[in-house]
Design a protein around this motif. Structure first.
Motif, PDB file in Angstrom:
ATOM      1  N   SER A 104      -8.248   3.636 -12.610  1.00  0.00           N
ATOM      2  CA  SER A 104      -8.869   2.569 -11.834  1.00  0.00           C
ATOM      3  C   SER A 104      -8.017   1.315 -11.932  1.00  0.00           C
ATOM      4  O   SER A 104      -7.272   1.139 -12.884  1.00  0.00           O
ATOM      5  N   THR A 105      -8.173   0.497 -10.932  1.00  0.00           N
ATOM      6  CA  THR A 105      -7.412  -0.740 -10.974  1.00  0.00           C
ATOM      7  C   THR A 105      -8.246  -1.847 -10.367  1.00  0.00           C
ATOM      8  O   THR A 105      -9.172  -1.579  -9.606  1.00  0.00           O
ATOM      9  N   LEU A 106      -7.935  -3.057 -10.726  1.00  0.00           N
ATOM     10  CA  LEU A 106      -8.688  -4.183 -10.178  1.00  0.00           C
ATOM     11  C   LEU A 106      -8.456  -4.247  -8.671  1.00  0.00           C
ATOM     12  O   LEU A 106      -7.377  -3.960  -8.194  1.00  0.00           O
ATOM     13  N   VAL A 107      -9.517  -4.622  -7.916  1.00  0.00           N
ATOM     14  CA  VAL A 107      -9.329  -4.661  -6.465  1.00  0.00           C
ATOM     15  C   VAL A 107      -8.303  -5.679  -6.079  1.00  0.00           C
ATOM     16  O   VAL A 107      -8.033  -6.637  -6.787  1.00  0.00           O
ATOM     17  N   ASN A 108      -7.844  -5.463  -4.856  1.00  0.00           N
ATOM     18  CA  ASN A 108      -6.911  -6.370  -4.224  1.00  0.00           C
ATOM     19  C   ASN A 108      -7.143  -7.833  -4.561  1.00  0.00           C
ATOM     20  O   ASN A 108      -8.191  -8.371  -4.283  1.00  0.00           O
ATOM     21  N   VAL A 109      -6.141  -8.452  -5.145  1.00  0.00           N
ATOM     22  CA  VAL A 109      -6.261  -9.896  -5.293  1.00  0.00           C
ATOM     23  C   VAL A 109      -5.617 -10.578  -4.101  1.00  0.00           C
ATOM     24  O   VAL A 109      -5.626 -11.782  -3.981  1.00  0.00           O
ATOM     25  N   VAL A 110      -5.073  -9.728  -3.215  1.00  0.00           N
ATOM     26  CA  VAL A 110      -4.466 -10.247  -1.997  1.00  0.00           C
ATOM     27  C   VAL A 110      -5.551 -10.912  -1.156  1.00  0.00           C
ATOM     28  O   VAL A 110      -6.707 -10.521  -1.204  1.00  0.00           O
ATOM     29  N   ARG A 111      -5.158 -11.914  -0.395  1.00  0.00           N
ATOM     30  CA  ARG A 111      -6.125 -12.582   0.454  1.00  0.00           C
ATOM     31  C   ARG A 111      -6.512 -11.690   1.628  1.00  0.00           C
ATOM     32  O   ARG A 111      -5.656 -11.031   2.199  1.00  0.00           O
ATOM     33  N   PRO A 112      -7.761 -11.695   2.012  1.00  0.00           N
ATOM     34  CA  PRO A 112      -8.151 -10.897   3.176  1.00  0.00           C
ATOM     35  C   PRO A 112      -7.535 -11.490   4.440  1.00  0.00           C
ATOM     36  O   PRO A 112      -7.273 -12.691   4.488  1.00  0.00           O
ATOM     37  N   PRO A 113      -7.310 -10.650   5.452  1.00  0.00           N
ATOM     38  CA  PRO A 113      -6.792 -11.192   6.708  1.00  0.00           C
ATOM     39  C   PRO A 113      -7.768 -12.217   7.282  1.00  0.00           C
ATOM     40  O   PRO A 113      -8.980 -12.093   7.104  1.00  0.00           O
ATOM     41  N   LEU A 114      -7.227 -13.193   7.978  1.00  0.00           N
ATOM     42  CA  LEU A 114      -8.034 -14.300   8.471  1.00  0.00           C
ATOM     43  C   LEU A 114      -9.174 -13.831   9.379  1.00  0.00           C
ATOM     44  O   LEU A 114     -10.318 -14.269   9.250  1.00  0.00           O
ATOM     45  N   TRP A 115      -8.852 -12.864  10.268  1.00  0.00           N
ATOM     46  CA  TRP A 115      -9.887 -12.428  11.222  1.00  0.00           C
ATOM     47  C   TRP A 115     -11.102 -11.855  10.494  1.00  0.00           C
ATOM     48  O   TRP A 115     -12.237 -12.031  10.900  1.00  0.00           O
ATOM     49  N   LEU A 116     -10.810 -11.183   9.368  1.00  0.00           N
ATOM     50  CA  LEU A 116     -11.903 -10.568   8.621  1.00  0.00           C
ATOM     51  C   LEU A 116     -12.766 -11.648   7.955  1.00  0.00           C
ATOM     52  O   LEU A 116     -13.996 -11.582   7.956  1.00  0.00           O
ATOM     53  N   THR A 117     -12.107 -12.647   7.381  1.00  0.00           N
ATOM     54  CA  THR A 117     -12.853 -13.747   6.767  1.00  0.00           C
ATOM     55  C   THR A 117     -13.711 -14.458   7.812  1.00  0.00           C
ATOM     56  O   THR A 117     -14.875 -14.779   7.562  1.00  0.00           O
ATOM     57  N   VAL A 118     -13.108 -14.688   8.986  1.00  0.00           N
ATOM     58  CA  VAL A 118     -13.861 -15.383  10.039  1.00  0.00           C
ATOM     59  C   VAL A 118     -15.067 -14.541  10.469  1.00  0.00           C
ATOM     60  O   VAL A 118     -16.206 -15.032  10.534  1.00  0.00           O
ATOM     61  N   ILE A 146     -16.956  -4.906   4.153  1.00  0.00           N
ATOM     62  CA  ILE A 146     -15.538  -4.615   3.953  1.00  0.00           C
ATOM     63  C   ILE A 146     -14.907  -5.684   3.058  1.00  0.00           C
ATOM     64  O   ILE A 146     -14.186  -5.378   2.102  1.00  0.00           O
ATOM     65  N   LEU A 147     -15.234  -6.938   3.335  1.00  0.00           N
ATOM     66  CA  LEU A 147     -14.718  -8.029   2.489  1.00  0.00           C
ATOM     67  C   LEU A 147     -15.121  -7.806   1.035  1.00  0.00           C
ATOM     68  O   LEU A 147     -14.285  -7.880   0.123  1.00  0.00           O
ATOM     69  N   ALA A 148     -16.415  -7.520   0.831  1.00  0.00           N
ATOM     70  CA  ALA A 148     -16.924  -7.405  -0.532  1.00  0.00           C
ATOM     71  C   ALA A 148     -16.357  -6.178  -1.242  1.00  0.00           C
ATOM     72  O   ALA A 148     -16.218  -6.160  -2.458  1.00  0.00           O
ATOM     73  N   GLY A 149     -16.034  -5.147  -0.480  1.00  0.00           N
ATOM     74  CA  GLY A 149     -15.534  -3.937  -1.105  1.00  0.00           C
ATOM     75  C   GLY A 149     -14.067  -4.020  -1.446  1.00  0.00           C
ATOM     76  O   GLY A 149     -13.576  -3.324  -2.334  1.00  0.00           O
ATOM     77  N   ARG A 150     -13.352  -4.866  -0.741  1.00  0.00           N
ATOM     78  CA  ARG A 150     -11.891  -4.833  -0.821  1.00  0.00           C
ATOM     79  C   ARG A 150     -11.296  -6.080  -1.464  1.00  0.00           C
ATOM     80  O   ARG A 150     -10.183  -6.035  -1.964  1.00  0.00           O
ATOM     81  N   TYR A 151     -11.988  -7.179  -1.391  1.00  0.00           N
ATOM     82  CA  TYR A 151     -11.369  -8.431  -1.832  1.00  0.00           C
ATOM     83  C   TYR A 151     -12.285  -9.176  -2.791  1.00  0.00           C
ATOM     84  O   TYR A 151     -13.486  -8.956  -2.830  1.00  0.00           O
ATOM     85  N   ARG A 152     -11.679 -10.050  -3.535  1.00  0.00           N
ATOM     86  CA  ARG A 152     -12.464 -10.805  -4.479  1.00  0.00           C
ATOM     87  C   ARG A 152     -12.033 -12.260  -4.471  1.00  0.00           C
ATOM     88  O   ARG A 152     -10.889 -12.591  -4.776  1.00  0.00           O
ATOM     89  N   SER A 153     -12.945 -13.135  -4.076  1.00  0.00           N
ATOM     90  CA  SER A 153     -12.664 -14.566  -4.135  1.00  0.00           C
ATOM     91  C   SER A 153     -14.003 -15.285  -4.060  1.00  0.00           C
ATOM     92  O   SER A 153     -15.034 -14.661  -3.830  1.00  0.00           O
ATOM     93  N   ILE A 201     -14.965 -17.336  -1.793  1.00  0.00           N
ATOM     94  CA  ILE A 201     -15.502 -17.280  -0.431  1.00  0.00           C
ATOM     95  C   ILE A 201     -16.183 -15.939  -0.187  1.00  0.00           C
ATOM     96  O   ILE A 201     -17.278 -15.871   0.355  1.00  0.00           O
ATOM     97  N   VAL A 202     -15.517 -14.864  -0.620  1.00  0.00           N
ATOM     98  CA  VAL A 202     -16.092 -13.531  -0.432  1.00  0.00           C
ATOM     99  C   VAL A 202     -17.442 -13.431  -1.149  1.00  0.00           C
ATOM    100  O   VAL A 202     -18.419 -12.930  -0.592  1.00  0.00           O
ATOM    101  N   SER A 203     -17.505 -13.962  -2.375  1.00  0.00           N
ATOM    102  CA  SER A 203     -18.775 -13.959  -3.116  1.00  0.00           C
ATOM    103  C   SER A 203     -19.858 -14.668  -2.338  1.00  0.00           C
ATOM    104  O   SER A 203     -20.986 -14.184  -2.224  1.00  0.00           O
ATOM    105  N   ALA A 204     -19.517 -15.843  -1.829  1.00  0.00           N
ATOM    106  CA  ALA A 204     -20.510 -16.645  -1.112  1.00  0.00           C
ATOM    107  C   ALA A 204     -20.985 -15.907   0.129  1.00  0.00           C
ATOM    108  O   ALA A 204     -22.187 -15.846   0.406  1.00  0.00           O
TER     109      ALA A 204
END
Lengths: 343, 512
Positions: free
Chosen positions: B2-16, B334-341, B343-346
């Motif tokens: 197992s590995t920690l999820v992507n610390v990469v930023r999600p693509p902008l369109w997905l965040t929007v 998708i955001l919650a499953g793939r990214y962690r920040s 903003i994603v938490s909120a």
């Protein structure tokens, strides 16, 4: 699951969505004046009201679009909709909801030929709504444990320790609160507060609804219940008179035996809508009043129409000292009930 | 592995997209705050000082915690039975486990009360709510167990741990996320439910809210009480996030073997536990109604055309709602499953809010919102479908999140090193791996929407009936018997998608 079945599910979803949009397109016509249609928000049971509405359409040719709901939900809805409401008429289960809408300035003044149809004590003082039927408060009791004469003639006696843990009522129910308001008006704030305080100490069984409270008594779970009279008749019609372990006692002259009303009002923006006026007028006509007396076991309010069989005369129960408009001070009643932990 | 999820930023369109979807949940909140503080701070203080306030809050919490704990236990046992025991007619066992989802809690409460008139207060509410909410745990945990492996159990066993002791370290980490997500749904359902508690006379916040509307037409008081529920929901979502802990996602695509135990006298009790929820939640209430229907005095004629139109309306509305709900839930999940920040938490936390609100509040909020922004849509089927989507979108979040998280990162890496475009990756990597759970999410919203009542009563086009409104109308009058065909139909049309769902799962199993 394979791609093709996913595709078909998505297709189905898309079709459903298109259908919904289609459906919505045909339901948004605004109600104009005298267009042969009246939109009614009805806060009463559909099974009881629908036949009456069919009868109205048959007799007048006016179509009725009815939104059925509970009176509290519909009045909350009307308050939220304000002047943008699509409704023309509101049919309410109690006077309190009509009073709240009237206070919010949402109801039109009714013409005299409507308000004069029923005695003045059953309409609002400002003619914004008219009473349609009457309902009496009663004590329901377990007939396997008590005879009628053992039941007190006044709710004031129920604070006696003898009834501790044996009396049930729905404190959140509008008719119950109207009764407490009547108690405040008729006997004064002091007596009313004492009664509420003593009742709260007497381990009452707090319920949510009149009907469910009646069922408790019928099941032998509860000895006495404070409810409206017609619940008993409705249940008897379903279960058969012989299966009614619960019986009711009327309380003429007592604040616990007051008569409250259901009523109707016209929304402000429909004040001149001929169809709306025709509908409300029909509610206080002889044929509608007869319908209520025989089907819902409520008291007709129009003079000359006979009361349901087996009920004491309305005049015996009506408390002449009480003006229904005085029952508007619900907020104080609720504060009182809350103070003693009943709400 | 197992590995920690992507610390990469999600693509902008997905965040929007995720932000927009989660912002829709603010509609009820904006409405509530406008009403709640309309009476000024004095009324807020006065309300909090009521003698009954502490009791209401305590009862709400007590019921929420007790129902959640019980539903988790029942759900885990049921899921183990469904996923790890070789069952004859397995599909029907799963249908049984899902059926309570389609039963409105007021119907289950009525059935229990009619069958056992002495049930009252806390225990009645507890039993009914456990019955109708257990599937929220059973279904995701079953899915997680199926996707998981028994290899670790076997490993523990070879190291000397006996039976269930081997199960704990081997399997718990595979189903923890699904259990917590299910538990969250159960808790939020319980604190926002009115129908399941009202008949048992157990005073909680929702009954007080209903009373505020019902007796005093006091919208300010109702809104204030609702704000307390919202706060409770937020705190719960926060704790669930904490308990979920660090997000792990599998790195490799090793699919472990899953061993099935034979059905024996020793594990048949698991099946009996599974049956508790469907019996209390569906068999008893529908049975009682059928008995009443055939009772001589109450024999009512069924109006078939009415039943047919209610059924069609229910199916169309609820699955249109499910489609809207899925569209709202996808970007958030998708955001919650793939990214962690932060903003994603909120975004994810906001997404859960509608579940913590009673239907009447969400209904009124949408009335308010629709009339002040798009009055043409008011009281249209489309707006009602949107309401379903908004109300039940949170039920899809956990499922989507878990399935997205389960996509092995190695596959994503391989596909990008092969030069796949985002679109190609979506079609040939993500979608094949997640579509079953997306379908599950869609069905979950649809089946829940079928039984929704308060928002339906307010937002449906005037004159349009659904199975839930017919049921409500018929149980409100004294003639409960007349409600039987509608209750039965509700259970049947909820069973059909469940059957489809099970079929899709079995096909997948054969393929792998």
């Amino acid at each position: 699951m394979n791609i093709s079945s996913l595709k078909s599910s998505l297709l189905a979803a898309g079709t459903a969505l298109a259908l919904v949009v289609g459906l919505s397109a045909c339901t948004t016509e605004p109600a104009a004046n005298a267009d042969g249609t009246v939109v009614v928000y009805a806060g009463r049971d559909e099974a009881l009201i629908a036949p009456l509405i069919e009868q109205f359409t048959e007799e007048t040719g006016i179509d009725v679009d009815v939104r059925f709901g509970s009176t509290p939900e519909l009045s909350a809805l009307l308050l939220e909709e304000g002047e943008r409401t699509p409704a023309n008429v509101f049919l309410s289960q109690d006077a309190g909801a009509l009073g709240a809408l009237s206070d919010a300035g949402l109801l039109a003044t009714l013409p005299a030929d409507i308000t004069d149809a029923v005695p003045a004590e059953f309409t609002s003082t400002d003619d914004t709504w008219v009473g349609v039927t009457g309902r009496a408060r009663v004590i329901a009791y377990d007939s396997e444990k008590y005879t009628e004469s053992e039941i007190p003639d006044s709710v004031l006696e129920l604070t006696d320790p003898r009834w501790s843990g044996l009396v049930g009522f729905p404190p959140g129910n509008a008719s119950f609160q109207s009764f407490v308001t009547a108690l405040r008006v008729l006997e004064g704030e002091k007596v009313a507060e004492q009664w509420v305080a003593d009742m709260a100490k007497n381990s009452p069984v707090l319920t949510e609804k009149n009907g469910a409270t009646l069922d408790l008594v019928n099941a032998g779970q509860l000895d006495l219940a404070l409810i409206n009279h017609y619940y008993w008749f409705e249940r008897a019609a379903e279960l058969g008179q012989d299966n009614m372990r619960v019986q009711i006692k009327f309380l003429p002259g007592d604040p616990g035996g007051i008569v409250n009303v259901t009523g109707a009002g016209i929304l402000k923006n429909s004040a001149t809508d001929a169809d709306a006026l025709a509908f409300v007028k029909y509610l206080v006509s002889e044929s509608a009043q007869k319908y209520f007396a025989t089907t819902t076991f409520e008291y007709p309010l129009v003079p000359g129409v006979a009361s349901p069989e087996g009920l004491p005369a309305l005049e015996e129960l009506v408390n002449t000292q009480l003006d229904l408009a005085d029952l508007a001070s619900l907020a104080e009643t609720q504060a009182l009930l809350a103070k003693y932990g009943l709400l | 592995m197992s590995t920690l999820v992507n610390v990469v930023r999600p693509p902008l369109w997905l965040t929007v997209a995720g932000s927009l979807a989660s912002l829709t949940t603010l509609i009820p909140l904006i409405y509530l705050s406008q009403r709640a503080f309309g009476g000024g701070w004095e009324s807020v203080v006065e309300l909090l000082n009521r003698p009954r306030m502490a009791l209401l809050l305590w009862n709400t919490l007590l019921l929420g915690v007790a129902v959640t704990a019980t539903a988790i236990v029942l759900g885990l046992v049921s899921a183990y039975f469904l996923a790890r025991v070789y069952l004859p007619a397995r599909r029907w066992w799963l249908v049984m486990a899902t059926i309570p989802l389609a039963v409105p809690s007021y119907l289950a409460a009525y059935g229990l009360l009619a069958a056992f008139p002495t049930t009252q207060g806390f225990w009645g509410s507890w039993l009914v709510l456990v019955a109708v909410t257990t599937p929220y745990v059973t279904l995701p945990v079953t899915a997680a167990l199926r996707a998981g492996t028994t290899d670790f159990d076997d490993l523990s066993r070879t190291l000397g741990a006996p039976g269930w002791k081997a199960l704990l370290p081997g399997t718990w980490h595979q189903i923890r996320g699904a259990t917590l997500a299910g538990g969250l749904l159960v808790f939020l359902y319980t604190i926002a439910d009115f129908g399941g508690v009202a008949l048992f006379r157990f005073p909680v916040l929702t009954t007080a809210i209903q009373q505020a509307y019902g007796a005093s037409y006091d919208r300010n008081l109702a809104a204030l009480l609702s704000m307390i529920l919202v706060a409770l929901a937020l705190v719960t979502v926060f704790f669930e996030r904490r308990a979920r802990g660090r997000l792990f996602t599998s790195k490799t695509s090793t699919r472990g073997r899953s061993r099935l135990n034979p059905l024996t006298g020793k594990n048949i009790w698991l099946g009996i536990v599974l049956l508790i929820a469907p019996v209390v939640g569906a068999v008893i209430p529908v049975g009682v109604m059928l008995v009443r229907m055939f009772d001589v005095n109450a024999l009512q004629e069924v109006r078939w055309e009415n039943l047919a139109s209610a059924t069609v309306n229910t199916v169309v509305l609820s699955f249109a709602g499910a489609t809207i709900g899925l569209l709202l839930a996808l970007p958030i999940g998708i955001l919650a499953g793939r990214y962690r920040s932060k903003i994603v938490s909120a975004i994810e936390s906001l997404g859960y809010l509608p579940l913590g609100l009673p239907g009447i509040v969400v209904g009124l909020a949408l009335v308010f919102f629709a009339l002040s922004t798009v009055p043409v849509l008011y009281q249209t089927a489309f707006l009602l479908a949107c309401a379903y989507g908004l109300l039940f979108m949170p039920k899809a979040l956990g499922t989507i999140r878990q399935s997205v998280r389960a996509i092995p990162t190695s596959l994503v890496d391989v596909s990008s090193s092969l030069g796949y475009s985002t679109r190609q990756r979506l079609v040939s990597v993500y979608l094949p791996l997640t579509r079953t759970s997306f379908l599950v999410a869609w069905l979950l919203i649809g089946v829940t929407a079928m039984k929704e009542l308060p928002a339906t009563l307010m937002l449906r086009p005037t004159g349009m009936n659904t199975l839930a409104t017919e049921l409500w109308a018929k149980t409100d009058v004294a003639s409960y018997g007349a409600a039987a065909p509608y209750a039965l139909m509700l259970v049947i049309i909820a069973a059909i998608p469940t059957l489809l769902l099970v079929r899709s799962e079995t096909t997948q199993e054969v393929k792998s």
